[in-house]
Structure formats: structure tokens, C-alpha cells
Design a protein around this motif. Structure first.
Motif, PDB file in Angstrom:
ATOM      1  N   PRO A  33      -2.599  12.488  -2.859  1.00  0.00           N
ATOM      2  CA  PRO A  33      -3.268  11.527  -1.764  1.00  0.00           C
ATOM      3  C   PRO A  33      -2.399  10.286  -1.462  1.00  0.00           C
ATOM      4  CG  PRO A  33      -4.713  12.189  -3.702  1.00  0.00           C
ATOM      5  CD  PRO A  33      -3.222  12.908  -3.909  1.00  0.00           C
ATOM      6  N   THR A  34      -1.627  10.005  -2.417  1.00  0.00           N
ATOM      7  CA  THR A  34      -0.680   8.734  -2.131  1.00  0.00           C
ATOM      8  C   THR A  34       0.470   9.014  -1.052  1.00  0.00           C
ATOM      9  OG1 THR A  34      -0.856   8.190  -4.523  1.00  0.00           O
ATOM     10  CG2 THR A  34       0.875   7.234  -3.350  1.00  0.00           C
ATOM     11  N   ALA A  35       1.021  10.060  -1.189  1.00  0.00           N
ATOM     12  CA  ALA A  35       1.839  10.755  -0.034  1.00  0.00           C
ATOM     13  C   ALA A  35       1.254  10.855   1.014  1.00  0.00           C
ATOM     14  CB  ALA A  35       2.474  12.176  -0.498  1.00  0.00           C
ATOM     15  N   LEU A  36      -0.131  10.951   1.315  1.00  0.00           N
ATOM     16  CA  LEU A  36      -0.730  11.443   2.562  1.00  0.00           C
ATOM     17  C   LEU A  36      -1.070   9.988   3.214  1.00  0.00           C
ATOM     18  CD1 LEU A  36      -3.569  14.068   1.877  1.00  0.00           C
ATOM     19  CD2 LEU A  36      -1.458  14.392   3.277  1.00  0.00           C
ATOM     20  N   LEU A  94      12.981   0.328   7.125  1.00  0.00           N
ATOM     21  CA  LEU A  94      12.499  -0.132   5.905  1.00  0.00           C
ATOM     22  C   LEU A  94      11.324  -0.938   6.059  1.00  0.00           C
ATOM     23  CD1 LEU A  94      15.383  -1.469   3.488  1.00  0.00           C
ATOM     24  CD2 LEU A  94      14.078   0.807   3.477  1.00  0.00           C
ATOM     25  N   LYS A  95      11.070  -1.970   7.139  1.00  0.00           N
ATOM     26  CA  LYS A  95       9.702  -2.634   7.621  1.00  0.00           C
ATOM     27  C   LYS A  95       8.602  -1.524   8.221  1.00  0.00           C
ATOM     28  CE  LYS A  95      11.406  -7.031   8.996  1.00  0.00           C
ATOM     29  NZ  LYS A  95      11.899  -7.770  10.100  1.00  0.00           N
ATOM     30  N   ASN A  96       9.194  -0.396   8.690  1.00  0.00           N
ATOM     31  CA  ASN A  96       8.091   0.514   9.264  1.00  0.00           C
ATOM     32  C   ASN A  96       7.520   1.487   8.210  1.00  0.00           C
ATOM     33  OD1 ASN A  96       8.416  -0.237  11.870  1.00  0.00           O
ATOM     34  ND2 ASN A  96      10.190   1.170  12.481  1.00  0.00           N
ATOM     35  N   GLN A  97       8.292   1.434   7.242  1.00  0.00           N
ATOM     36  CA  GLN A  97       7.913   2.229   5.827  1.00  0.00           C
ATOM     37  C   GLN A  97       6.884   1.245   4.971  1.00  0.00           C
ATOM     38  OE1 GLN A  97       8.719   5.096   4.217  1.00  0.00           O
ATOM     39  NE2 GLN A  97      10.932   5.028   3.762  1.00  0.00           N
ATOM     40  N   TRP A  98       6.282   0.361   5.508  1.00  0.00           N
ATOM     41  CA  TRP A  98       5.624  -0.433   4.607  1.00  0.00           C
ATOM     42  C   TRP A  98       4.334   0.224   3.991  1.00  0.00           C
ATOM     43  CZ3 TRP A  98       0.323  -1.442   5.801  1.00  0.00           C
ATOM     44  CH2 TRP A  98      -0.134  -1.043   7.018  1.00  0.00           C
ATOM     45  N   PRO A  99       3.556   1.238   4.672  1.00  0.00           N
ATOM     46  CA  PRO A  99       2.497   1.889   4.023  1.00  0.00           C
ATOM     47  C   PRO A  99       2.815   2.642   2.804  1.00  0.00           C
ATOM     48  CG  PRO A  99       2.635   2.419   6.450  1.00  0.00           C
ATOM     49  CD  PRO A  99       3.793   1.680   6.197  1.00  0.00           C
ATOM     50  N   ALA A 100       4.152   3.171   3.128  1.00  0.00           N
ATOM     51  CA  ALA A 100       4.627   3.929   1.656  1.00  0.00           C
ATOM     52  C   ALA A 100       5.050   3.003   0.384  1.00  0.00           C
ATOM     53  CB  ALA A 100       5.956   4.634   2.240  1.00  0.00           C
ATOM     54  N   PHE A 101       5.363   1.807   0.961  1.00  0.00           N
ATOM     55  CA  PHE A 101       5.751   0.760  -0.165  1.00  0.00           C
ATOM     56  C   PHE A 101       4.360   0.206  -0.798  1.00  0.00           C
ATOM     57  CE2 PHE A 101       9.497   0.162   2.204  1.00  0.00           C
ATOM     58  CZ  PHE A 101      10.595   0.645   1.359  1.00  0.00           C
ATOM     59  N   LEU A 102       3.304  -0.076   0.097  1.00  0.00           N
ATOM     60  CA  LEU A 102       1.756  -0.408  -0.320  1.00  0.00           C
ATOM     61  C   LEU A 102       1.520   0.982  -1.187  1.00  0.00           C
ATOM     62  CD1 LEU A 102      -0.462  -2.154   0.104  1.00  0.00           C
ATOM     63  CD2 LEU A 102      -1.394  -0.632   1.749  1.00  0.00           C
ATOM     64  N   ALA A 103       1.272   1.979  -0.769  1.00  0.00           N
ATOM     65  CA  ALA A 103       0.836   3.209  -1.668  1.00  0.00           C
ATOM     66  C   ALA A 103       1.541   3.161  -2.834  1.00  0.00           C
ATOM     67  CB  ALA A 103       0.906   4.544  -0.672  1.00  0.00           C
ATOM     68  N   PHE A 104       2.829   2.975  -2.890  1.00  0.00           N
ATOM     69  CA  PHE A 104       3.525   3.317  -4.172  1.00  0.00           C
ATOM     70  C   PHE A 104       2.933   2.309  -5.127  1.00  0.00           C
ATOM     71  CE2 PHE A 104       7.768   1.812  -6.432  1.00  0.00           C
ATOM     72  CZ  PHE A 104       7.734   2.765  -7.446  1.00  0.00           C
ATOM     73  N   VAL A 148      -7.613   7.631   3.664  1.00  0.00           N
ATOM     74  CA  VAL A 148      -8.208   6.608   2.811  1.00  0.00           C
ATOM     75  C   VAL A 148      -9.370   7.232   2.078  1.00  0.00           C
ATOM     76  CG1 VAL A 148      -9.271   4.328   2.526  1.00  0.00           C
ATOM     77  CG2 VAL A 148      -7.310   4.751   4.100  1.00  0.00           C
ATOM     78  N   ALA A 149     -10.039   8.147   2.859  1.00  0.00           N
ATOM     79  CA  ALA A 149     -11.317   8.929   2.148  1.00  0.00           C
ATOM     80  C   ALA A 149     -10.996   9.700   0.980  1.00  0.00           C
ATOM     81  CB  ALA A 149     -12.086   9.376   3.286  1.00  0.00           C
ATOM     82  N   ILE A 150      -9.703  10.335   1.311  1.00  0.00           N
ATOM     83  CA  ILE A 150      -9.155  11.348   0.229  1.00  0.00           C
ATOM     84  C   ILE A 150      -8.706  10.612  -0.881  1.00  0.00           C
ATOM     85  CG2 ILE A 150      -7.333  13.026  -0.378  1.00  0.00           C
ATOM     86  CD1 ILE A 150      -7.769  13.808   2.757  1.00  0.00           C
ATOM     87  N   TYR A 151      -8.022   9.514  -0.476  1.00  0.00           N
ATOM     88  CA  TYR A 151      -7.601   8.593  -1.599  1.00  0.00           C
ATOM     89  C   TYR A 151      -8.418   7.845  -2.512  1.00  0.00           C
ATOM     90  CZ  TYR A 151      -4.374   5.138  -3.557  1.00  0.00           C
ATOM     91  OH  TYR A 151      -3.430   4.575  -4.413  1.00  0.00           O
ATOM     92  N   THR A 152      -9.528   7.313  -1.812  1.00  0.00           N
ATOM     93  CA  THR A 152     -10.551   6.728  -2.751  1.00  0.00           C
ATOM     94  C   THR A 152     -11.337   7.689  -3.330  1.00  0.00           C
ATOM     95  OG1 THR A 152     -12.111   6.747  -0.537  1.00  0.00           O
ATOM     96  CG2 THR A 152     -11.069   4.569  -1.342  1.00  0.00           C
ATOM     97  N   GLY A 153     -11.564   9.013  -2.669  1.00  0.00           N
ATOM     98  CA  GLY A 153     -12.096  10.193  -3.256  1.00  0.00           C
ATOM     99  C   GLY A 153     -11.596  10.528  -4.612  1.00  0.00           C
ATOM    100  N   ILE A 154     -10.386  10.519  -4.990  1.00  0.00           N
ATOM    101  CA  ILE A 154      -9.872  11.067  -6.030  1.00  0.00           C
ATOM    102  C   ILE A 154     -10.331  10.054  -7.203  1.00  0.00           C
ATOM    103  CG2 ILE A 154      -7.326  10.263  -5.872  1.00  0.00           C
ATOM    104  CD1 ILE A 154      -6.479  12.834  -7.057  1.00  0.00           C
TER     105      ILE A 154
END
Lengths: 210, 210, 210, 210
Positions: C100-103, C45-55, C117-123
């Protein structure tokens, strides 16, 4: 008297709409490396027939349940905790339909056929019981119903759901010997319901005019 | 005064309806090559019992949350930014419930049992806090509430949510020693809420008549 | 004049509600054989932090978009084809946010960080442009708007969206050098929007009173 | 006369909204071990172009179908069983669109191209037929329609759908030889529908004024 079941109907419509639309997720797309040319894809899709059958069967079963839910709630004007939870039970079972559908899609054409048809018909037995429960709880207190509803109309709806129960149970029992017949019975019952729900509607429309 | 929270309630109903219906996606269908005959499927389904338990528990927990959301918003007639974001927090946590549910389904029956029950009860602690926050923000400004609501009624709703907090915290702490008891406490609390929400409703219906 | 955008708002609410609730499907549950004991799960779960942040980031971004959609449509009373398709463009981009969230969830913590991050901010740049387009198309024809809306109010909404564009573009450009800063800018902009949408609301409520 | 199709429209909007939002689930995120650096991700995304094309095409096709559904139901004031089931057929096909979309996304760029484009155009032939059926069933009984609707308006809607059929059939037949042309025809038809639906709307708005 104003209807106070609006938000409950809206929420129920949401659950029905999602449950019916999620069914498509059980149709699988083949892996890219297993398909070399067009004819491979056709063979794959042909072998998927139980999945397509299960998809069609479950879609229209949930659709008819929604039609019936709509018909019942046209007669219910007020709600109490008992109705809320009977409705919750219906929504629980409706949202669960996709699981027996996925089992049917994958195992109808094989050794485990009886088990998956029994589970599939079993959930419709439970849904039938929960609709009977909802109408029993609503109709035992006429204050909750549409003002001016007749006892004959109440009885007619009651019978419409009660008659389904022995037929679903028969389909459930038969599934252990001849699963295909069970599915045909369920299909037949839906056609009957579609037709009879049309008749109930006509009955109410006529009684409105008098 | 007309209610101006219609679209917020509609959107919230949508999130509740989807969150509750997506739970079924956590029930897994076995791989075709692991099932040779009907009895293999029965064994597979029996071993899946924590997934079914988690599905039932989470479905009815979200359903009761929806019932409570409905009850609170029957008393809220106007909205401001604070209420909008407190409601957003509730929706965020409700939409997240399926993740702890999936963890519970897969790991309740094993070594990581305590952790998954702690996470599962933890999210209900947070949801309880966010309901308390919503009602605190709504009730501190009586202009936002249904005209004619009494202070006793406001207090009653307030207490109903506040009493849940120490119980959820107890369940959370207990999960590190006896996780099964934690789940039973949560189940008990839902039954209590289902019953007490019926009582609050009666209270309001009676007060309408006077 | 009666509002005739009811069904369009209902459909949009549905798409927003589903898009926001589907985000949770990007949180992955570890395979059963990779987790032997509780501490393995905690490490996972700790290693999953970018997934939680993106969520969290995507949930509240879609939520704020919904709040803004709600605010804009409170001012739009009639619709034409242009508004219908500008709204369709917004819904298209909102429903796409989960990709983009999943990426971001999978690659933020690694070599491909800048790209995701570019794709994410791009949308979000595109979504900002489509909101500007919607308000431009609606406000150029005052017959479509709420009767009695002032030019100052129209301008205020216009500026609120237009000011976002250069900031989103800055975040997009920065993502190629310091992706973390880009995410912080987006987060900051949402907080600004949440606060400023509260102010616009107050403005309208006050103008109602006069 | 009050419209009595409200709950049917709400349920249909739900199915349309979910079907359109689920399309994003067909966009796949690459496995973590196949991506070492940013440029790997860009190559992966470039190779995914048929998936993005299919996503855009299907999103706007369902969106235009929803717009058309909305337009038709603005003219339908009462419902009967026949309309209910014709609408059910439309919803069934709309919810199924994501499957041909997924096939198109994976196989358009390869040997099975003709088959997947034929299946993809085939479902739009069926949807066109079901819209024709819905309007045929609704318009043959003027009691079901908006009071005051003219025969010219009925005919106009009728023709709008009927003209689509031979074009869809042409696209279907062409898909076996030049699948790319089929997709372009479908795209062209949507643009035509988007424009012509704008014209029908203007027609009705003008006739309201007289």
C-alpha cells in the motif's frame, strides 16, 4: 570470563542471513508475454541453469562461511578495534557476493565466461584473506581468546584457513583458461571445509573432555 | 542493575544489518544483449566505478555508525520514550542512506555531481545531529546510564559527536563547488572516528581496571 | 517464572526490521538519460514528494507498531498456539505494508488518490484489529501474562488499542471524500500513540516501584 | 546441560524472517501511464489475484515452517556437522520459496498453471524431506536432545513429519491434472500442522508437569 562479542556476532549473523537470502532475487521470472504455454516455461527454466547453479553455489558458500565465522567466534571472547574492522571487512565481502553471483548467473554460459569466473573466484580469494587476517589479529593476543585454548588448537585453525589460499589462487588463475575447472575446485574446497570444520569441532569437544 | 535495552539493540542491529546489506542491490548487472564478449563486460564494469565507490563508502559509513551505536548503547542501561524515538530517528536515516547512495552512484560522474554530493553529505549531517540528540537525551538523566560512568566519560562521548558536526557542515557547503573534496572530508572523518572510537574503548577499559 | 517468548520476539523483531528497511526500495532513482543537469534532478526529486511522504509515514508507523509490539510482549510471559498465530497475523500485515505504501507513493497525487488512501488506511484498520486480537487472546488467560500484572494495567492496554479502531475506521471512510484528511488523522493517531505509550510505560515503571 | 544451538537458531530465525518478508516484493505496482483513474487501479488489482493468493499462501507456509523449526529446536540441545548441514538444507529451500511463489503468482491463471503448481508443491515435498532428515539425524543420537525427552515424544515428532510426505507427493502428482486441488491439499495440510503443532506443544507442557 564472560564473552563480550555477543552483539558483534548478532550483527554479523544478520548480515550473513540477509546476504544469503537476497541471492534468490537473482532468479528471474520470465515476462508474461514471452510465455504462451507450459512448455515455453520449461524451456525458459532450462536455459536459466547458470542462474540456478550460481544460486546453489553462492548459498552454500555463504553458509559455510557463516559456519566458519561461528567456529572462529566461539574461540574469541573479547574484541578490540582491529578485530571489529577485520570482521567488518568479512561482512563487506560477504554482502558483496551477490554481485559476482549475478554476473556468473548471466554470463557463465557465453563469451565472457572467463571474466565472470575470475571475478567470482576473486571474491573468494579476498574472503579467504580476510578470514586469515581476522584469526591472525585475534590469535596474536591470547587475552582475547577463550581461556584455556591450546597453542595446538590455535595453530590448527590458522592452518585450516591458510591452506585454502593457494587453492583459491590456483582456481583464480585457471579461470582464464578453463573456467569450469575453477568452479569445480571451489566446490571441492567447500566440501573439504565442511568436512574439516566437523573435525575441528570434534577436536575441541574431545579436548573439553580431558 | 540489569540492562533493559536488549530488544531495542536487537531491533537496531537488524535495521543496520539490512540497510548495510541492501546496498549491493544498487550494483547493476548489464543487459545480456549489450555484452558480446569479455572485454565489453570489463568496459561496463570500469564505467561503473562511481557505483563501486558509493557502495564501499556507504558500507563502511553504516558500519562505523553501527560501531558507534554499539558504543553508545553500552553506556545506556535504561530507556524512555525520548530515547526510543531518538533511536528511531537514527534508524530512519540509516535505512534511508541507500537512496542518496544510489543517486551518488548514478550521477557523481556528470553534471549533477554537486547536487548528489550535497544530498549525500546532507544525510550524514542529519545522522550526526541525531546521534548528538540521542546522547544528549540519554546523558541528561544519569539514571538511564551505566552505573558508575564518570562525568569525564560522558563529556568525552559528547565531544566525539559534537566535533563531527562543523566538519560535516563544511563538507556539505563545499559540495556545491568541489564535490570530490567533500567526499574526501567524509572519508577522513570516518577514519578519524574509527581511530577515536578505538581510543574511547581503551579509555573505558582502563577505567574499568581502576 | 522465566519468559519463554524469546525466540518469538526475536523472529518478530527480524520481520519488523526488514519490513521497515525495505520501504526505501520504493524510492526510485531517475533514468540516466532523463537527467541532463543538476536542475533536472531537483525537479525530479520535487515531483517525487508523495514517495518521500509515504516513506516517512510508513517508516514511523511500522516503528510505532514495533514499540507497541515490544510493550505488549513485555507483559506476555508464556505463549500458546493462539498467540503464535495472532502474532503471525500481525507480522503478515506488517510485512505487507510496503505494498500500500508503494501504491500511495505512485498514485496519491492524481485521480486514483481516494482508492490508494482507502487501501493504505484499510491495512492500518486490519493491523489495529490484529493487535486487539493478540491482547484479547493473551489477557483472557492470566497464566500467560507477567506474574503480578494488575487488572487495571490489563484494561489500560486493552483500551489503548480499542480506542484506535473507530478512529481508523473514520479515516478509512473519509478517504473516499477527502483523502488528505485521512492521512492527517492517521498521523495524529501515531503521535497520540507515541505519547500514550510513554504514559503506559511510566505507569508500569511506577507500579514496579511500589 | 546448557543449550548450545543458540546462534544456529538466531541465524535460522534471520533467514526465515527475511524470506517471509521478501515475499511482498513479488506484488507489483502498475506503471503510472497504464492507470488513468481509480477504477483502472481496481481492475489492475483484481487481475492480480493470483499474486495475492500466492503471497498469503507462501507467507503462512513459511510461518508454519518457522513454528515447526522452533518446536524441533526446543528438543535439540547440542549440534554436530550433520545437523548443521541438514539445517542449511532447510534454510536453502526456505529462502528459495519466493521463486516458485513468483512463478505461481504470474502463471497460475493461464496455460502454464500445471507446471507452476507442480514446481510450487515440489519445493514443499523437498522441505518436508529435509525436516524429516533433520529430525532423523537429531533423534538417532539421544545425546543431542533435551535431557529427559521420552521415546514416545521422539516418535510423535517423527510421525508428524513423516505423515506429511505422502500427502505432499499426492498434491505434486495431482498438480498435473487438477492444479487447484493441489493447492487446496497444501492449504489443508498447513491447517492440520497448525492444529497438530498445538497438540504436540500441549503434550510437552503436560509432560513437563509430571
Amino acid at each position: 570470563m564472560e564473552k563480550e562479542t555477543g552483539r558483534m556476532e548478532g550483527f554479523s549473523d544478520g548480515v550473513f542471513a540477509i546476504a544469503i537470502t537476497l541471492l534468490v532475487l537473482d532468479l528471474h521470472v520470465p515476462d508474461e508475454n514471452s510465455i504462451k504455454k507450459g512448455s515455453d516455461l520449461i524451456i525458459f527454466l532450462k536455459n536459466q541453469w547458470p542462474a540456478f547453479l550460481a544460486f546453489v553455489l553462492s548459498f552454500f558458500s555463504i553458509f559455510i562461511m557463516w559456519v566458519n565465522h561461528h567456529k572462529i567466534f566461539k574461540q574469541i571472547y573479547r574484541r578490540n578495534s582491529a578485530i571489529t574492522f577485520a570482521n567488518g571487512l568479512i561482512l563487506f565481502l560477504v554482502s558483496a557476493v551477490s554481485y559476482p553471483t549475478a554476473l556468473l548467473a548471466r554470463y557463465f554460459d557465453g563469451e565472457a565466461s572467463s571474466i565472470v569466473v575470475a571475478i567470482y573466484t576473486g571474491i573468494f580469494v579476498l574472503i579467504n584473506i580476510s578470514y586469515n587476517l581476522l584469526w591472525y589479529l585475534a590469535s596474536k593476543n591470547k587475552e582475547l581468546l577463550r581461556p584455556g585454548i591450546t597453542n595446538i588448537a590455535i595453530k590448527k585453525i590458522h592452518n585450516n584457513y591458510l591452506y585454502g589460499l593457494p587453492i583459491y589462487l590456483t582456481a583464480l588463475i585457471l579461470s582464464f583458461w578453463i573456467p569450469t575447472i575453477s568452479l569445480i575446485i571451489i566446490l571441492g574446497l567447500w566440501i573439504y571445509w565442511a568436512v574439516s570444520s566437523g573435525k575441528i569441532e570434534m577436536h575441541f569437544n574431545n579436548s573439553h573432555k580431558h
